[in-house]
Each structure stands twice: as C-alpha cells, then as structure tokens.
Design a protein around this motif. Structure first.
Motif, PDB file in Angstrom:
ATOM      1  N   UNK A  14     -23.682  -6.644  26.146  1.00 17.00           N
ATOM      2  CA  UNK A  14     -22.528  -7.322  25.551  1.00 17.00           C
ATOM      3  C   UNK A  14     -22.236  -6.798  24.152  1.00 17.00           C
ATOM      4  N   UNK A  15     -23.265  -6.571  23.364  1.00 15.85           N
ATOM      5  CA  UNK A  15     -23.081  -6.076  21.995  1.00 15.85           C
ATOM      6  C   UNK A  15     -22.416  -4.705  22.003  1.00 15.85           C
ATOM      7  N   UNK A  16     -22.918  -3.818  22.845  1.00 14.36           N
ATOM      8  CA  UNK A  16     -22.346  -2.475  22.919  1.00 14.36           C
ATOM      9  C   UNK A  16     -20.929  -2.504  23.484  1.00 14.36           C
ATOM     10  N   UNK A  17     -20.722  -3.329  24.508  1.00 17.45           N
ATOM     11  CA  UNK A  17     -19.389  -3.434  25.110  1.00 17.45           C
ATOM     12  C   UNK A  17     -18.378  -3.978  24.111  1.00 17.45           C
ATOM     13  N   UNK A  18     -18.764  -4.998  23.361  1.00 16.95           N
ATOM     14  CA  UNK A  18     -17.869  -5.582  22.366  1.00 16.95           C
ATOM     15  C   UNK A  18     -17.464  -4.580  21.303  1.00 16.95           C
ATOM     16  N   UNK A  19     -18.410  -3.767  20.852  1.00 16.25           N
ATOM     17  CA  UNK A  19     -18.116  -2.752  19.842  1.00 16.25           C
ATOM     18  C   UNK A  19     -17.155  -1.699  20.385  1.00 16.25           C
ATOM     19  N   UNK A  20     -17.411  -1.230  21.607  1.00 15.73           N
ATOM     20  CA  UNK A  20     -16.531  -0.233  22.231  1.00 15.73           C
ATOM     21  C   UNK A  20     -15.126  -0.799  22.408  1.00 15.73           C
ATOM     22  N   UNK A  21     -15.042  -2.028  22.882  1.00 11.01           N
ATOM     23  CA  UNK A  21     -13.738  -2.654  23.128  1.00 11.01           C
ATOM     24  C   UNK A  21     -12.914  -2.741  21.846  1.00 11.01           C
ATOM     25  N   UNK A  22     -13.500  -3.259  20.776  1.00  9.21           N
ATOM     26  CA  UNK A  22     -12.764  -3.414  19.516  1.00  9.21           C
ATOM     27  C   UNK A  22     -12.370  -2.058  18.937  1.00  9.21           C
ATOM     28  N   UNK A  23     -13.259  -1.068  19.087  1.00  9.12           N
ATOM     29  CA  UNK A  23     -12.915   0.279  18.618  1.00  9.12           C
ATOM     30  C   UNK A  23     -11.697   0.827  19.355  1.00  9.12           C
ATOM     31  N   UNK A  24     -11.675   0.638  20.677  1.00 10.51           N
ATOM     32  CA  UNK A  24     -10.592   1.201  21.480  1.00 10.51           C
ATOM     33  C   UNK A  24      -9.270   0.440  21.284  1.00 10.51           C
ATOM     34  N   UNK A  25      -9.366  -0.851  20.977  1.00 16.37           N
ATOM     35  CA  UNK A  25      -8.156  -1.617  20.693  1.00 16.37           C
ATOM     36  C   UNK A  25      -7.714  -1.459  19.243  1.00 16.37           C
ATOM     37  N   UNK A  26      -8.542  -0.718  18.471  1.00 19.55           N
ATOM     38  CA  UNK A  26      -8.269  -0.517  17.042  1.00 19.55           C
ATOM     39  C   UNK A  26      -8.193  -1.846  16.300  1.00 19.55           C
ATOM     40  N   UNK A  27      -9.110  -2.746  16.666  1.00 20.76           N
ATOM     41  CA  UNK A  27      -9.266  -4.033  15.987  1.00 20.76           C
ATOM     42  C   UNK A  27     -10.552  -3.975  15.168  1.00 20.76           C
ATOM     43  N   UNK A  28     -10.488  -4.466  13.940  1.00 19.89           N
ATOM     44  CA  UNK A  28     -11.648  -4.393  13.062  1.00 19.89           C
ATOM     45  C   UNK A  28     -12.840  -5.124  13.672  1.00 19.89           C
ATOM     46  N   UNK A  29     -13.979  -4.456  13.660  1.00 16.13           N
ATOM     47  CA  UNK A  29     -15.198  -5.015  14.244  1.00 16.13           C
ATOM     48  C   UNK A  29     -15.772  -6.108  13.361  1.00 16.13           C
ATOM     49  N   UNK A  30     -16.472  -7.043  14.010  1.00 17.21           N
ATOM     50  CA  UNK A  30     -17.282  -8.022  13.288  1.00 17.21           C
ATOM     51  C   UNK A  30     -18.612  -7.384  12.916  1.00 17.21           C
ATOM     52  N   UNK A  31     -19.406  -8.154  12.175  1.00 12.73           N
ATOM     53  CA  UNK A  31     -20.786  -7.733  11.924  1.00 12.73           C
ATOM     54  C   UNK A  31     -21.538  -7.707  13.248  1.00 12.73           C
ATOM     55  N   UNK A  32     -21.334  -8.736  14.063  1.00 15.20           N
ATOM     56  CA  UNK A  32     -21.930  -8.815  15.402  1.00 15.20           C
ATOM     57  C   UNK A  32     -20.797  -8.967  16.422  1.00 15.20           C
ATOM     58  N   UNK A  33     -20.864  -8.209  17.507  1.00 13.75           N
ATOM     59  CA  UNK A  33     -19.767  -8.179  18.479  1.00 13.75           C
ATOM     60  C   UNK A  33     -20.187  -8.599  19.889  1.00 13.75           C
ATOM     61  N   UNK A  34     -21.337  -9.245  20.001  1.00 15.92           N
ATOM     62  CA  UNK A  34     -21.876  -9.546  21.333  1.00 15.92           C
ATOM     63  C   UNK A  34     -21.006 -10.523  22.109  1.00 15.92           C
ATOM     64  N   UNK A  35     -20.485 -11.570  21.460  1.00 18.68           N
ATOM     65  CA  UNK A  35     -19.668 -12.544  22.180  1.00 18.68           C
ATOM     66  C   UNK A  35     -18.368 -11.923  22.662  1.00 18.68           C
ATOM     67  N   UNK A  36     -17.816 -10.990  21.895  1.00 14.45           N
ATOM     68  CA  UNK A  36     -16.600 -10.293  22.330  1.00 14.45           C
ATOM     69  C   UNK A  36     -16.886  -9.524  23.618  1.00 14.45           C
ATOM     70  N   UNK A  37     -18.001  -8.795  23.633  1.00 13.99           N
ATOM     71  CA  UNK A  37     -18.366  -8.026  24.819  1.00 13.99           C
ATOM     72  C   UNK A  37     -18.687  -8.909  26.005  1.00 13.99           C
TER      73      UNK A  37
END
Length: 671
Positions: A14-37
């Motif tokens: 989930x953490x890795x997926x959330x980071x990839x998703x926000x990067x590809x949508x060009x949305x600023x990442x959080x410190x932790x991105x696990x819930x997004x993923x």
C-alpha cells in the motif's frame, strides 16, 4: 508470527502503491502514503470483483484475478522505483510507532466485543464462507446453510480481499502444520493496518497544515489518545470495514478542499478512489457518497469535467444501492444506472448551462431540505420531534460518537471539545468553499427537522456525520489554535483542552463499557483470555479438538449446536443453530431447540424465548439431525418446577456422555 505476515505485506504494498499513484497524478505526496495506496487497491478490486461476485465464481478465480492485479502494481512500482524515496524523518517514524503502540494497548485491554450481539463473527464467516464454499456466495454468512447472493455485503472487496489472502495463508499454515484461525487473522490484519493509517494521518496533517508549535503538537497527541480511547470501536473493532470509513473520508475532505482551492480536476480522481474504497469497506457508505457528491455539485463552480468525475464516482455504489433498495434485478438496474449516468456525461454542457441559467443548484438544495423536513414531519406527526437527532443510537450501537449525548460529565465535556474544535475550524476557514460545503451538509441533511425520515430509510444514517466531523476537520481546529498570536489566549485555550482530554481519557480508562453500551456484554476479559488469539484459551482448546475430531472421523458436513460463536468462522461448512439475527430465521424445524440454546446475551428470562420446554431438551435432540452439541457452563435455563437456574450441559450429561470437556466447554456427540 503467522498473524502478522499479511498486514506487513499489505502495508508495504500500500505504501509503495500510494507513492506511485500520487507521483503519476502529479499530486504532492504525504509523509506517509499507505492509506492512499490501500484505498486505491480496494477501489480497483471493488471494480474487478463486481462481475465475479455476480457470477459466484470459485475462490480460485478470485485468487487468480488478485494475483494478476498485484503483479500489475508491482510492475509499476518497479518501473517507478527511482521516485519512491521516503519523505519521513526518524521523528515521524517514532511518533507513528508510539501511537500504534497506544492503540494496541487500548485494544489489548478488552476483548473484541460481544460476539453474540453483533455482526463480528458474521463478517468473518462471510470471509470463511467464500473460502470453503463452492462459490464465493454459496454459504450463508450467519449459519452455514446454502444461501447464495447477498446484495451489498457480497460486493465489499474489503472482505473478499481478506478471503483471498486468508485462503492462501490457511493453506500455507496447514502445509507446515501451524495453527491458524481466520477469526484471529482478521482481527489482527485489518486492526494493525488501521492503527498505522490513523497514526500516519496525524503526522501527515500536522505537516500539511503546517502546525509548528510544539505545544499544539502535544495537544494533538493528547487529543489522539482521548479520541482513540473514546472511539474504542476504532481500536477494538478495527477489523470491521466500517471502522475505515472516517479515515478515508478525512483524506477525501482534504482533497476536496484542494480541488475547491486550486480548481484542478486531478483531485477529483481522489473522489472516485475514496468513494469506491469506502463502498468497498462499508455497505452504508452509499448514502454518504450520494450526500457528499450532491453537496460538491451544489457548491462547485461550473467546470468542464466535474460531472464526468461525479458520475464515475457514483456508478458502482449507486448500482449497489439499487440492489438493496428495490431487489436484485442486476441487468435492469445496471442498465438503468448506466443509461442515466451516460446521459449526464453526454449532456454535461447542457446540464451545466441550464443549471447556471436557472440557478438550479440553490433550488435543488432548498427542495431536498424541504422534502426531508416534510417527510420527517409525516413520520412523527410532530414538527418538533427531534428524537432521531438527539437519540440516534450511535453512542451505544455503532462505530461513531454520539455528538448529542450529555448523559455523563465526560461525554458532555467530550462533545463540548468537538464543538469547540469545529467552531475554531469554521472561524479559521470561514471563507473556504469546503467549509461552506460542510455547513450546507449540516443544514440540509443533519438538522433536527430532517433526521426522522432518514432514520426510517437509513437505520445508520448518523454514520454520515463523519463527513463533517472527522480527523481532518478536527485538526483544522488545532490549526486555528496554533496560529493564535496572543500567547496568553493561546495558553488558556491549549490548557483548557489539554485538561479536558486528560480528564476524559482518565474516565475512559476507568469506564465500564457495559454500562448503557450495546457492546458491553462480552467486553470484560477473563483470566483465561488470550489477547493474541482474541479468545479464551478454553475456546482455543475446544476448537482444536473439533478440528481434529472432524478430521479423524471424516466428517465433512454436519449440523452443530454450539456455544462458541467463532465456530461459524472456523467451520463455516457446518450448519449451526445460531444466526446473527435475534429472530428464528425459518431454516430450522426445531423451534424449541432454538429457544433452549439461543445465547442468553440476546434472550434471557422474561422474553418470548424464555418459555421453552427445557425438560424435554434431550428428547428433542434425539429426534433432531444435530451431530454435535458444544455447551459452556454459563448457559443456563430456568426450571419453573424447581424455580432454579440449571446448567444446560448438566441436563445433557443425564443422557449423553461428553467426548470433550474442559473448565468452560463440554462437547457431546448426539448422532
């Protein structure tokens, strides 16, 4: 150790997926991105599983589809590996670990709740039934009898994903001869994930809201402890999908605030993701989705693409809602929703033009508010009957806080704290569109005049309060405190809230949840309680015996009467006398046995099931089709002849010899 492998796997993915998703949508990442993923994973599986649920495929098909989906995720993760550098500091990580530890401590203090009086085992049996059944919808989630399709719950990918992972883990553990309980795995996997997501959310929003003062951060930590202590559903019942609702809505409200501020459609992708993910977790989220989407439309400027995103975010949740509302006619309902939403998309420009021209957004808000008020009056016959608003049951039978409960000092102080934080957030962000949207939500849907009708048609409508009061909106109030310029005023506000949180936290730790609380029965731990397995050691011993007994005697299918509620989860292929409801569901001809054996926590002396013919229980069993009877020593019946309470297992021993017995349970072979 076997119970912690899956949450670790899902967290990393989930953490890795959330980071990839926000990067590809060009949305600023959080410190932790696990819930997004995690939300993205659930949302995608919600879509992928939808046709598979309707087709009632075997669990192996679900496993194959999930494996392909995870493989695709791993491909993109590997492809974007250079952009996955974490942003968190050591302080952030330590803070999360400490907060997770606090939540585990809260959860370990009590059991997972009364298994007889709630859906707990029913949900886990929904998972186990998918694993053991011929199809993923072929075993009733309450009693093991053949059932078939169950609208609403069957579509929740939250539980279907669990079925896939637990099936794989179960086979692995059986291969290496390691004990594995589906019930225990479910409790720990999703609970640990939720503890982590909530802790990371606190850190994320402290950074995103740029809260700088250490005093405010300490206050937030105190609030967090109070919040978790009082929302003990979120710690003790964290493995249920409904517990994830508030945290997902918190992120969604945050992204909507960015959309209103920047008017960039990329944030509307989060509307689709979180609407689907929340519907994948909570069956009641459909109304939340519709309320929120309606209000967003009402307060938004006319902007190209908005209706397309809204239609997409409503598509599957709306179909699911129709399944439940008017019966399961899939082709008709799917076709109808598809036609309506396609027309909305095709006619987007015309709809936007006519809406602006006639100011239909204001008209729609007025009409909806008037409709709910008039219909609520028709329900009660009294314009000033606010019972649904003031006594909505959320404080004693659901996963939300009761914001109108002032029955005790600590609950009253708690509500004052919530309202104080919301008022401060309102003052701080009074000009923002998201604040206006939340205020409109309250005025149209949550005002005392409009609740009665919603309660009739949405028994748990108060769950929608999470739209307004959630982690993000409450932390907006802390942002107001953080920016108070006068030190004296800030210190008074901070000190008052800190003292309140400490007072409430202390009362919570010394509060007996069973007093006036729906979940209280079964919350008290016994000396025999195993915090890791989330059951008594005697229960563990009895379940292990049943497992070996069925294997040794080559019993694959039989009918069982059991005082162990987890038996429905660990052996869902067995037919059981109990179900999740409080009324006899018509599956059984032996009504009298149901009256005798249904658990005392639901039916006791003085109700319609108390007058069973207990003296003939052995005779009833002799002519029944039940193979095993598992009884605990706490189960008694009232003997009207001797005017005493007698243990059911004592009566059974007069006629049958137990094949297993410990201090808590006796197991009898009837046929």
């Amino acid at each position: 150790m076997q119970y912690f492998i899956l949450p670790l796997f899902l967290y990393i993915l989930s953490s890795l997926t959330g980071t990839v998703l926000l990067n590809r949508l060009k949305i600023r990442r959080f410190v932790f991105n696990s819930l997004i993923g995690f939300s993205f994973i659930l949302a995608c599986l919600y879509v992928l599983y939808f046709p598979l649920v309707m087709l009632n495929v075997n669990i192996s098909v679900l496993i194959a589809v999930t494996a392909v989906f995870f493989a695709v995720l791993l491909f993109f993760i590997f492809k974007d590996r250079k952009d996955l550098k974490p942003r968190c500091s050591y302080i952030d990580v330590i803070a999360v670990i400490l907060m997770v530890a606090v939540q585990i401590w809260f959860a370990s203090r009590n059991t997972t709740g009364s298994l007889w009086r709630y859906d707990t085992v029913s949900y886990t049996n929904l998972i186990a039934g998918s694993i053991y059944g011929e199809g993923i919808n072929s075993i009733d989630w309450s009693n093991g009898y053949s059932y078939g399709f169950l609208t609403g719950y069957s579509f929740q990918s939250f539980y279907k994903l669990a079925s896939v992972l637990y099936c794989l883990m179960l086979n692995l553990c059986n291969a290496v001869k390691v004990n594995f309980y589906i019930y225990t795995q479910h409790v720990w996997m999703y609970a640990l994930l939720l503890y982590t997501f909530i802790s990371e959310l606190i850190v994320n929003f402290i950074h995103e809201l740029n809260i700088r003062r250490n005093g405010t951060k300490i206050l937030i930590v105190l609030f967090f402890i109070f919040f978790m202590g009082n929302f003990y559903w979120n710690s003790e019942q964290a493995y249920l999908g409904n517990s994830f609702r508030m945290i997902m809505l918190s992120y969604l409200i945050y992204y909507l605030s960015l959309y209103f501020k920047e008017e960039d459609n990329k944030y509307l992708w989060m509307l689709i993701i979180f609407n689907y993910a929340n519907s994948a977790c909570a069956n009641s989220n459909t109304t939340t989705v519709m309320i929120l989407t309606f209000v967003i439309w009402a307060v938004s400027k006319t902007k190209k693409g908005l209706l397309k995103y809204m239609a997409a975010s409503l598509y599957l949740p709306l179909i699911n809602c129709m399944f439940q509302a008017i019966g399961y006619r899939p082709y008709i309902e799917i076709g109808l929703v598809t036609v309506i939403l396609v027309l909305v998309i095709v006619l987007e420009n015309f709809i936007s033009w006519i809406t602006d021209k006639l100011k239909l957004k204001i008209v729609a808000l007025v009409l909806v508010g008037a409709f709910l008020t008039i219909m609520s009056y028709r329900v009660t016959g009294n314009f000033f009957d606010f019972s649904a608003f003031l006594d909505n049951w959320s404080g004693w039978n659901d996963m939300t806080w009761d914001y109108t409960d002032f029955s005790s000092i600590w609950r009253g102080v708690g509500n004052i704290c919530y309202f104080a934080l919301m008022i401060m957030a309102l003052i701080k962000y009074k000009e923002s569109t998201i604040t206006k949207a939340l205020m409109i939500t309250v005025l149209v849907f949550f005002n005392p005049f409009a609740c009665e009708y919603q309660e009739v048609h949405m028994y748990v409508f108060y769950r929608n309060y999470d739209i307004v009061i959630n982690y993000f909106t409450l932390l907006m109030g802390f942002k107001f405190i953080d920016e108070i310029e006068k030190n004296q005023v800030r210190n008074i506000v901070t000190g008052t809230l800190a003292a309140s949180f400490i007072f409430i936290g202390y009362n919570q730790l010394n509060y007996h949840p069973g007093i006036g609380n729906y979940l209280g029965v079964g919350f008290e731990k016994s000396d025999d309680y195993n915090c890791l397995l989330k059951m008594n050691n005697d229960t563990d011993e009895a379940l292990q015996f049943i497992k070996e007994y069925l294997k040794e005697n080559k019993i694959e299918d039989c009918e069982v009467i059991s005082s162990i509620p987890q038996i429905r989860t660990e052996f869902p292929h067995l037919k059981t006398l109990y179900n999740r409801g409080y009324n006899f569901n018509g599956y059984y001809d032996d009504q009298e046995l149901f009256k005798v054996f249904y658990h005392d926590e639901v039916w006791g002396e003085g109700n319609e099931y108390a007058d069973a013919h207990y003296g003939t229980v052995n005779e009833l069993l002799d002519v029944s089709t039940y193979t095993l009877v598992i009884q605990d020593s706490s189960k008694t019946f009232y003997d009207y002849e001797t005017e005493t309470h007698v243990e059911v297992r004592t009566v059974l021993k007069e006629h049958y010899s137990p094949i297993f017995e410990n201090e808590t349970y006796s197991i009898f072979r009837i046929h």
